[in-house]
Enzyme design. Structure first.
Site, mmCIF file in Angstrom:
data_model
loop_
_atom_site.group_PDB
_atom_site.id
_atom_site.type_symbol
_atom_site.label_atom_id
_atom_site.label_comp_id
_atom_site.label_asym_id
_atom_site.label_seq_id
_atom_site.Cartn_x
_atom_site.Cartn_y
_atom_site.Cartn_z
ATOM 1 N N TRP A 59 112.074 14.437 -11.056
ATOM 2 C CA TRP A 59 111.285 13.863 -9.962
ATOM 3 C C TRP A 59 112.122 13.557 -8.710
ATOM 4 O O TRP A 59 113.267 13.113 -8.812
ATOM 5 C CB TRP A 59 110.641 12.571 -10.452
ATOM 6 N N ASP B 17 110.988 9.864 -1.671
ATOM 7 C CA ASP B 17 111.469 9.700 -0.284
ATOM 8 C C ASP B 17 112.870 10.253 -0.010
ATOM 9 O O ASP B 17 113.792 10.010 -0.804
ATOM 10 C CB ASP B 17 111.550 8.219 0.083
ATOM 11 N N GLN C 167 115.076 9.619 -3.414
ATOM 12 C CA GLN C 167 114.552 8.851 -4.537
ATOM 13 C C GLN C 167 114.422 9.816 -5.710
ATOM 14 O O GLN C 167 113.758 10.855 -5.603
ATOM 15 C CB GLN C 167 113.188 8.254 -4.179
ATOM 16 N N TRP D 180 107.737 9.730 -11.596
ATOM 17 C CA TRP D 180 108.417 8.621 -10.921
ATOM 18 C C TRP D 180 108.970 7.612 -11.927
ATOM 19 O O TRP D 180 108.298 7.296 -12.917
ATOM 20 C CB TRP D 180 107.416 7.948 -9.968
ATOM 21 N N PHE E 249 115.708 1.537 -4.711
ATOM 22 C CA PHE E 249 114.610 2.029 -3.890
ATOM 23 C C PHE E 249 115.148 2.551 -2.552
ATOM 24 O O PHE E 249 116.333 2.582 -2.301
ATOM 25 C CB PHE E 249 113.568 0.921 -3.685
ATOM 26 N N SER E 250 114.222 2.932 -1.680
ATOM 27 C CA SER E 250 114.589 3.668 -0.466
ATOM 28 C C SER E 250 115.461 2.884 0.509
ATOM 29 O O SER E 250 115.458 1.657 0.527
ATOM 30 C CB SER E 250 113.328 4.133 0.252
ATOM 31 N N ASP F 55 112.968 -0.852 1.903
ATOM 32 C CA ASP F 55 113.170 0.358 2.702
ATOM 33 C C ASP F 55 113.916 0.109 4.013
ATOM 34 O O ASP F 55 113.447 0.474 5.102
ATOM 35 C CB ASP F 55 111.834 1.062 2.989
ATOM 36 N N GLU G 254 105.488 0.500 4.284
ATOM 37 C CA GLU G 254 106.686 1.149 3.740
ATOM 38 C C GLU G 254 107.496 1.950 4.786
ATOM 39 O O GLU G 254 107.021 2.268 5.871
ATOM 40 C CB GLU G 254 106.320 2.077 2.565
HETATM 41 C C1 FRU Z 1 107.614 5.112 -0.622
HETATM 42 C C2 FRU Z 1 108.168 4.144 -1.637
HETATM 43 C C3 FRU Z 1 109.104 3.140 -0.993
HETATM 44 C C4 FRU Z 1 109.991 2.735 -2.114
HETATM 45 C C5 FRU Z 1 110.135 4.028 -2.887
HETATM 46 C C6 FRU Z 1 110.266 3.852 -4.365
HETATM 47 O O1 FRU Z 1 107.243 6.311 -1.160
HETATM 48 O O2 FRU Z 1 107.130 3.484 -2.317
HETATM 49 O O3 FRU Z 1 108.460 2.061 -0.365
HETATM 50 O O4 FRU Z 1 111.220 2.235 -1.687
HETATM 51 O O5 FRU Z 1 108.995 4.797 -2.586
HETATM 52 O O6 FRU Z 1 110.526 5.081 -4.979
#
Ligand code: FRU
Length: 450
Positions: free
Chosen positions: A21, A24, A40, A48, A80-81, A153, A200
């Protein structure tokens, strides 16, 4: 060709993870001839989960080499991002040798793993002193504590006039905030921004209007592509436009722009996650868009953000076909001899008496309707005003995506599809009367994995 990258539904010039997978794009930065693309990634699953930063490096943003994963989950959370910057002035003090420290700023998503149970979402940093090959987390993470909800993020930029780092952070609902820091370790909250219907993955960047270095504007951007154009004084972003968007496709999310592209180049380049799409029986899941150059240009409706595929696409040109001044429909379909699954198509069309012009690609239509002024592809549409009864189209076709750019990138439609690979015919058409092809170029592309 490497076996791994030649599967039936493997995009051939759009980035995918070798396996498993991806979502972002993260940590986009350029250093010493190399573009870094973190993403990601679930290293151990096709769906995911276990968020980790995967990492790929390229010299041209077309040919990518995926290397070791850069940042793994820890007791503060899964990863995360976030974004990446080159710390040219060693403001962090992390530099140990000759290379400048590269810094990734990410969300520690507390509570998303057993190891991080009970922890909130906070912001952390990691650094590399070897051109991004190995990464060390800052021992005093997090650098920004929990504020609200699943705040996340962080997108960080260097703001020259105030000589400070600026972080745009998603808070909660449709709210974002800006922070500043001298060293990426201590952050002060500056101001808040609300982006209606958006959440986000913020981005914030400055661009000249119509290429004029004395007239620059700022863009504040959210994950679904909604953005404002306005001003930023180092503390407050002020919107001067309505809420705008450029891409209207079915699969376009969490776009981010590269940091530290040299001034001598001067481009602002963006890549997005093509969220969704189907990849039956493939070892990977999800893909990125093709990178685009962003520009601000004056239009009859005000200043708009344009998206256009980067010129490096030329690096995979294989064969070029070229026509000028052709009446549509022609006696014989001029494209009927062309077969293949990877194309860059560029067309300037005078609509003349036609009610609808378009292309058929793998049986899917890219069409423009003169009366409704809608440019459509794969179930999505964007309003496109002709200029002097003319439109221009650029279309990127890969094994599982079609990206359409209208009037030089004033609007775009980024969408995924599952092509019928036994139907690789191309055609161009006009309905209810003649149109004129002013210019048509079709480039057959070769795989970027070759
Ligand atoms: C956007 C998101 C971000 C988060 C990430 C997690 O697609 O939801 O807000 O950091 O993906 O994978």
């Amino acid at each position: 060709m490497r076996e791994l990258y030649n599967e039936r539904y493997r995009p051939q010039f759009h980035f995918t993870a070798k396996q498993n997978w991806l979502n972002d794009p993260n940590g986009l930065m350029y250093y010493k001839g190399e573009y870094h693309l973190f993403f990601q990634h679930n290293p151990s699953g096709i769906n995911w989960g276990n968020m980790t930063w995967g990492h790929a490096i390229s010299k041209d943003m077309v040919h990518w080499n995926q290397i070791e994963n850069a940042i793994y989950p820890d007791k503060l959370g899964t990863i995360f991002s976030g974004s990446g910057v080159v710390d040219w002035n060693n403001t962090t003090g992390f530099q140990t040798g000759y290379e400048k420290p590269l810094i990734c700023i990410y969300t520690s998503a507390g509570g998303t793993s057993d190891e991080s149970k009970g922890q909130p979402f906070t912001q952390s940093i990691a650094y590399s002193n070897d051109k991004g090959r190995t990464w060390t987390k800052y021992e005093k993470n997090p650098v920004l504590g929990h504020i609200i909800g699943s705040n996340r993020d962080p997108k960080v930029i260097w703001h020259e006039p105030t000589e400070k780092w600026i972080m745009a952070l998603y808070l909660d609902g449709n709210d974002y905030a800006l922070f500043s820091s001298p060293n990426l370790k201590e952050w002060t909250r500056l101001s808040d921004i609300n982006l209606p219907n958006t959440s986000e993955c913020p981005d914030i960047f400055e661009l000249p209007v119509d290429g004029d270095p004395n007239n620059k504007k700022w863009v504040f951007w959210g994950a679904n592509g909604n953005h404002y154009i306005g001003t930023f004084d180092g503390k407050i972003f002020k919107a001067e436009s309505d809420l705008l968007r450029t891409d209207f496709g079915a699969n376009f999310y969490a776009a981010q722009t590269w940091s530290d592209i040299p001034k001598s180049d001067g481009r602002r380049i963006q890549i997005a996650w093509m969220n969704g799409g189907k990849y039956p029986d493939m070892p990977f899941n999800q893909q990125m868009t093709f990178p685009v150059e962003l520009t601000l240009r004056t239009t009859p409706y005000g200043i708009r953000l344009f998206r256009k595929p980067i010129k490096e696409i030329e690096n995979i040109y294989q064969k070029e076909y070229f026509w000028q001044d052709q009446i549509l429909p022609p006696k014989n379909d001029i494209l009927s001899g062309i077969k293949g699954d990877l194309f860059n198509i560029y067309a300037e069309i005078e609509l003349y008496k036609s009610s609808e012009v378009g292309f058929v690609i793998y049986g899917e239509k890219v069409q423009y309707n003169k009366e409704s002024k809608q440019l459509s592809c794969l179930g999505r549409s964007a309003l496109l005003e002709p200029i002097d009864n003319k439109i221009s189209l650029q279309i990127l076709v890969d094994r599982t995506s079609i990206e359409v750019f209208g009037n030089d990138g004033l609007v775009s439609l980024s969408s995924c599809f599952l092509p019928d690979l036994d139907n690789e015919n191309l055609s161009i058409y006009s309905l209810d009367g003649e149109a004129n092809i002013i210019l048509l170029k079709v480039y057959e592309l070769k795989s970027a994995w070759l």
